[in-house]
Scaffold this active site. Structure first.
Site, PDB file in Angstrom:
ATOM      1  N   GLY A  62       0.771  -1.237   0.000  1.00 33.97           N
ATOM      2  CA  GLY A  62       0.000   0.000   0.000  1.00 33.97           C
ATOM      3  C   GLY A  62       0.800   1.284   0.000  1.00 33.97           C
ATOM      4  N   TRP A  64       2.268   3.049  -2.433  1.00 38.02           N
ATOM      5  CA  TRP A  64       1.891   4.032  -3.449  1.00 38.02           C
ATOM      6  C   TRP A  64       0.493   4.580  -3.190  1.00 38.02           C
ATOM      7  CZ3 TRP A  64       3.912   3.165  -9.087  1.00 38.02           C
ATOM      8  CH2 TRP A  64       5.314   3.126  -9.072  1.00 38.02           C
ATOM      9  N   ASP A  82      -4.653  -5.836  -5.854  1.00 42.90           N
ATOM     10  CA  ASP A  82      -3.497  -6.707  -5.678  1.00 42.90           C
ATOM     11  C   ASP A  82      -3.993  -8.103  -5.344  1.00 42.90           C
ATOM     12  OD1 ASP A  82      -0.233  -5.988  -4.941  1.00 42.90           O
ATOM     13  OD2 ASP A  82      -0.979  -7.998  -4.546  1.00 42.90           O
ATOM     14  N   ASP A  98      -6.557 -11.509  -8.330  1.00 41.16           N
ATOM     15  CA  ASP A  98      -5.606 -11.580  -9.441  1.00 41.16           C
ATOM     16  C   ASP A  98      -6.308 -11.081 -10.698  1.00 41.16           C
ATOM     17  OD1 ASP A  98      -3.847 -12.247 -11.449  1.00 41.16           O
ATOM     18  OD2 ASP A  98      -3.472 -14.287 -10.728  1.00 41.16           O
ATOM     19  N   ASP A 123       3.309  -0.935  -9.948  1.00 50.59           N
ATOM     20  CA  ASP A 123       4.581  -1.334  -9.341  1.00 50.59           C
ATOM     21  C   ASP A 123       4.631  -2.859  -9.242  1.00 50.59           C
ATOM     22  OD1 ASP A 123       7.065  -0.497  -8.289  1.00 50.59           O
ATOM     23  OD2 ASP A 123       6.382  -0.804  -6.242  1.00 50.59           O
ATOM     24  N   LYS A 163       6.638   0.036 -13.431  1.00 48.25           N
ATOM     25  CA  LYS A 163       7.942  -0.583 -13.193  1.00 48.25           C
ATOM     26  C   LYS A 163       8.196  -1.646 -14.252  1.00 48.25           C
ATOM     27  CE  LYS A 163       8.493  -3.271  -9.523  1.00 48.25           C
ATOM     28  NZ  LYS A 163       8.703  -3.494  -8.092  1.00 48.25           N
TER      29      LYS A 163
END
EC number: 2.1.1.166
Length: 208
Positions: A62, A64, A82, A98, A123, A163
């Site tokens: 958490g 970000w 997530d 997912d 990320d 990322k």
């Protein structure tokens, strides 16, 4: 007796606990050191503005989402997803699941409610197997999914920060991002470990 740690895991643990950004995050009560990466990107690129709608992919634990929520201070919407659980954050609508699974993706898209997102953040990283070829393929699959999410939810003129691990597939992905955004920069935040192959693509002015 517990299993003896490998040399590489011992090295990682030493790096982790000696890391100035880990120590700084702990002192500030932050959820992870990753917050400093987004903070640096925000200072340079001004991606996030009050009143926006932001989607945070791979959000747990958490860091970000916490940073964006603090920045918004109630003036903005954050939708986070997530596969791992995440402790609640005020102002963040979190979906655990997912999003490679159709049912989770549909639930996420329903919460987002169409092409009204200003910023997509990712990320995400796969669970590393130690096999470089496999890990790179898995990581590229995740960033491609994040770009596909942009195509489904971003407003024209929207932004994307993701990322990416440099290696096979990176140049092809960079080309795809450049095709979708008018401006794309590669960033290596100071808080990103020097020996890591991770970089962040910061893409603005979505055009598709």
């Amino acid at each position: 007796m517990g299993k003896k740690r490998s040399v590489s895991s011992q090295r990682w643990l030493k790096e982790h606990f000696d890391d100035q950004f880990v120590q700084k995050a702990q002192k500030k009560g932050l959820r992870s050191r990753a917050v400093f990466k987004l903070e640096e990107i925000q200072k340079r690129d001004k991606l996030i503005k009050k009143g926006q709608t932001v989607v945070d992919l791979g959000a747990a634990p958490g860091g970000w989402s916490q940073y964006v929520a603090d920045y918004f201070n109630g003036d903005g919407q954050i939708i986070a997803c997530d596969i791992l659980a995440m402790d609640p954050i005020a102002g963040v609508d979190f979906l655990q699941g997912d999003f490679r699974e159709e049912s989770v993706l549909e639930a996420l898209l329903e919460r987002i409610g169409g092409k009204n997102v200003d910023v997509v953040l990712s990320d995400m990283a796969p669970n590393m197997s130690g096999n470089g070829t496999v890990d790179q393929a898995r990581s590229m699959y995740l960033v491609e999914l994040a770009l596909d999410m942009c195509h489904q939810v971003l407003k024209p003129g929207g932004s994307f920060a993701v990322k990416v691990f440099q290696g096979q597939g990176f140049e092809s992905f960079l080309k795809d991002v450049r095709a979708a955004f008018n401006d794309v920069k590669t960033r290596k935040p100071e808080s990103s470990r020097a020996r890591s192959r991770e970089v962040y693509l910061v893409a603005t002015d979505y055009k598709l």
